[in-house]
Motif scaffolding. Structure first.
Motif, short mmCIF file in Angstrom:
data_model
loop_
_atom_site.label_atom_id
_atom_site.label_comp_id
_atom_site.label_asym_id
_atom_site.label_seq_id
_atom_site.Cartn_x
_atom_site.Cartn_y
_atom_site.Cartn_z
N LYS A 143 2.31 15.43 1.17
CA LYS A 143 2.75 14.76 -0.06
C LYS A 143 2.28 13.32 -0.06
O LYS A 143 2.25 12.66 0.99
N ILE A 144 1.92 12.83 -1.23
CA ILE A 144 1.73 11.40 -1.41
C ILE A 144 3.14 10.81 -1.57
O ILE A 144 3.92 11.27 -2.40
N LEU A 145 3.46 9.82 -0.76
CA LEU A 145 4.82 9.28 -0.78
C LEU A 145 5.07 8.55 -2.09
O LEU A 145 4.47 7.51 -2.38
N CYS A 170 0.82 -1.21 0.00
CA CYS A 170 0.00 0.00 0.00
C CYS A 170 0.86 1.26 0.00
O CYS A 170 0.43 2.31 0.47
N ALA A 171 2.08 1.17 -0.50
CA ALA A 171 3.01 2.30 -0.42
C ALA A 171 2.42 3.58 -1.00
O ALA A 171 2.54 4.64 -0.43
N ASP A 172 1.76 3.47 -2.17
CA ASP A 172 1.23 4.67 -2.81
C ASP A 172 0.09 5.30 -2.03
O ASP A 172 -0.28 6.43 -2.29
N SER A 173 -0.49 4.56 -1.12
CA SER A 173 -1.63 5.09 -0.38
C SER A 173 -1.24 5.78 0.91
O SER A 173 -2.08 6.27 1.63
N HIS A 174 0.05 5.84 1.20
CA HIS A 174 0.50 6.52 2.41
C HIS A 174 0.84 7.98 2.11
O HIS A 174 1.48 8.29 1.10
N THR A 175 0.40 8.84 2.97
CA THR A 175 0.67 10.26 2.85
C THR A 175 1.69 10.65 3.91
O THR A 175 1.61 10.22 5.06
N VAL A 176 2.66 11.47 3.52
CA VAL A 176 3.68 11.90 4.47
C VAL A 176 3.68 13.42 4.53
O VAL A 176 3.53 14.10 3.51
#
Length: 605
Positions: free
Chosen positions: A482-484, A209-215
């Motif tokens: 940002k979307i990671l 789910c990497a693209d779904s994490h926001t940093v």
């Protein structure tokens, strides 16, 4: 006792010596040789006293407020000077060691002078009548009234005083250039660290789910002077970056409804990502051989439940230069804090600062989602472990008192009034946010955190559940969100101006910042300033729209704020940008410094 405090003792002792000599001259009046010798000694002492006071005047100028300088010159480096001692040390730059040596030599000479004149610890002469003076002179002790016996000690005082005077004058003259060099070095250091942190977060986010994490990296203005003797790694290890990681989603944020990546806007992605918890983290550079662990802070103020910001700038610990031991006066936080540092302090209270060493090194983290984000309900830990990019290693620590947030609110929503439960976004809060944005853009330019344009949707505030804290210093703490994604696809690489449909390079980052500052201060969104299309016609139209609002900006923000916005809009057509050190310096003077000045005046009210 510090070297600077010693100057105060010498400044106070020289008039006592003059008074003592005059007293002896009056008692022994009548001897031609005695009168001549004592008159010459009085002139020398008075001259050195004036020169030393002038040295203090030069050292204070530009650091101590004008109404306070005259008072401090009378009793320099006493308790009233404590709020300014750290700035004075920075002014001395790398010459602090030599400065201290000369001060120490002058102190020793002044003590010898005190002994020769028989001045007691209360500043009084031990002999008050002719008989006692003559009797002591016959005993051939250190007490003397012959000029030749003072030649050696006066030479020492004159030499040290001359070196101090020359050193202070040259240091004062070189200060502007030295600060510019320090700022250029600071910009490079912060940008390097910010880029490394983004890369390290990406490398450590290996879940499906990497693209779904926001940093999100908190925006905090940083006003720091780095002296040449300090190494970058040693300076950087005291920087703290407050980041907030977004939640895991069942679907990618790129396609939440299964309709393709174009089916959702950037703002919608942010809102959907914010519908779950956010994990507050602290990131700090790990220096080889030193494994920092969190040290307990003084009782922190509760985090603002109504708002917490998310996005891009790092937070730093208030760092003291590594002065010699005898120059190690430690001012209180309340005494030394500047307008910019006040903003840093707002966020510092909400994070845990690592400082102590540990023999058990936590592990390297390869899956933040599994190792950190899913541990929200587990017992608290002091140190999650390490994340790395190719060249650097960073310690990852839990935030203190704000581990979870429930909602992200964009700056657009705040200005549009779509969050009625938020506190009033009044002038002080607007000015703080504007200053934070300006300083952050300077420090985050050309990193993955900051694109070529900054919009109202890039700046967010995070909210927590619970009642509003009664005594929060600032309820609006801005972050960049940002979307990671893989760093290579970020804004870190320079953007070809031909891709922007413009015939020549243009500072669109300055235009977008100017548009942002305008909407912040007038307290509403303006569709004409919305940074969407980047063709030449649209760019010119937005620039003209910003200039048309000049009167409203002046009325809402004042002359400094209006001039800062005008400079940003005018810089659109310049060839040089934030990649150029000279341009960065001009930006600091014309924009950041103006807002800092207003912030300082506001803090003094």
């Amino acid at each position: 006792m510090s070297g600077l405090e010693v100057i105060g003792l010498v400044v106070g002792l020289l008039p006592l010596a003059v008074q003592a000599v005059k007293c002896y001259r009056t008692i022994l009046s009548g001897g031609r040789n005695v009168d001549r010798d004592l008159d010459a000694l009085i002139r020398d002492l008075e001259t050195e006293h004036v020169r030393l006071r002038t040295t203090c005047d030069v050292l204070f100028d530009g650091v101590v407020p004008l109404p306070v300088i005259d008072k401090l010159i009378e009793t320099p480096f006493g308790p009233e000077s404590k709020p300014y001692c750290e700035k004075l040390r920075l002014r001395l730059w790398d010459e602090s060691g030599q400065f201290e040596e000369q001060v120490t030599e002058m102190q020793r000479a002044a003590e010898d002078l005190k002994a020769k004149l028989a001045i007691d610890e209360h500043g009084k002469t031990k002999f008050t009548d002719r008989i006692a003076i003559v009797k002591e002179l016959k005993r051939r002790t250190s007490f003397t009234l012959k000029k030749k016996d003072y030649d050696e000690v006066m030479t020492r005082i004159k030499t040290a005083n001359s070196v101090l005077h020359e050193l202070t004058g040259k240091t004062r003259g070189l200060e502007p250039n030295r600060r510019r060099r320090s700022q250029a070095r600071l910009n490079i250091l912060i940008r390097t660290l910010a880029r490394s942190i983004f890369n390290a977060l990406y490398r450590a986010t290996t879940c499906r789910c990497a693209d779904s994490h926001t940093v999100c990296l908190e925006l905090v203005p940083r006003n720091m002077v780095i002296v040449p003797s300090e190494q970058d790694d040693q300076v950087a290890k005291d920087f703290n970056f407050h980041v907030v990681m977004g939640p895991k989603k069942e679907r990618s944020l790129d396609d939440p409804d299964g309709d393709g990546p174009e089916a959702i806007s950037s703002t919608t992605k942010i809102q959907k990502a914010a519908s779950d918890y956010w994990k507050s983290l602290l990131i700090r550079l790990a220096v080889p051989g030193n494994v920092p662990l969190p040290a307990p802070l003084p009782a922190p103020s509760p985090a603002p439940s109504s708002i917490v910001q998310v996005t891009s700038v790092m937070q730093g610990v208030s760092r003291k230069p590594k002065w010699p031991i005898s120059l190690s006066f430690r001012p209180t936080r309340e005494a030394s804090i500047s307008a910019t540092q006040t903003l840093v302090g707002v966020s510092q209270r909400f994070i845990m600062l690592p400082s102590q060493a540990s023999t058990n090194e936590p592990p390297a983290l390869s899956n933040l989602c599994q190792d950190v984000l899913k541990r929200a309900k587990e017992p608290a830990v002091d140190h999650y472990g390490y994340i790395t990019d190719i060249e650097r290693k960073f310690g990852l620590y839990p935030g203190q008192g704000e581990s979870e947030f429930c909602k992200a609110v964009t700056l657009r929503q705040v200005l549009a009034g779509k969050e009625p439960n938020l506190p009033r976004f009044d002038y002080p809060e607007k000015l703080r946010v504007a200053l934070t944005l300006c300083a952050s853009i300077l420090h985050l330019h050309s990193t993955p955190w900051l694109g070529r344009l900054i919009t109202l949707d890039d700046v967010v505030f995070l909210r927590q559940d619970g009642p509003l804290p009664p005594h929060a210093n600032s309820l609006y703490r801005p972050f960049l969100i940002k979307i990671l994604r893989e760093p290579a696809s970020s804004a870190s690489a320079p953007q070809d101006f031909r891709a922007l449909n413009t015939p020549r390079p243009m500072n669109l980052d300055m235009l977008s910042l100017g548009a942002l500052l305008i909407q912040v201060i007038i307290g509403r969104t303006d569709q004409e300033l919305d940074m969407t299309a980047t063709d030449m016609s649209s760019i010119l139209s937005k620039n003209q729209a910003g200039n048309r609002l000049g009167d409203q900006i002046l009325e809402s923000g004042g002359i400094n704020y209006a001039d800062a916005v005008k400079w940003c809009l005018k810089s659109l057509f310049g060839t040089a940008g934030l990649d150029n050190d000279d341009f960065c310096q001009k930006f600091s003077v014309e924009v950041v410094a103006r807002l800092e000045e207003d912030m300082a005046l506001l803090s003094n009210d």
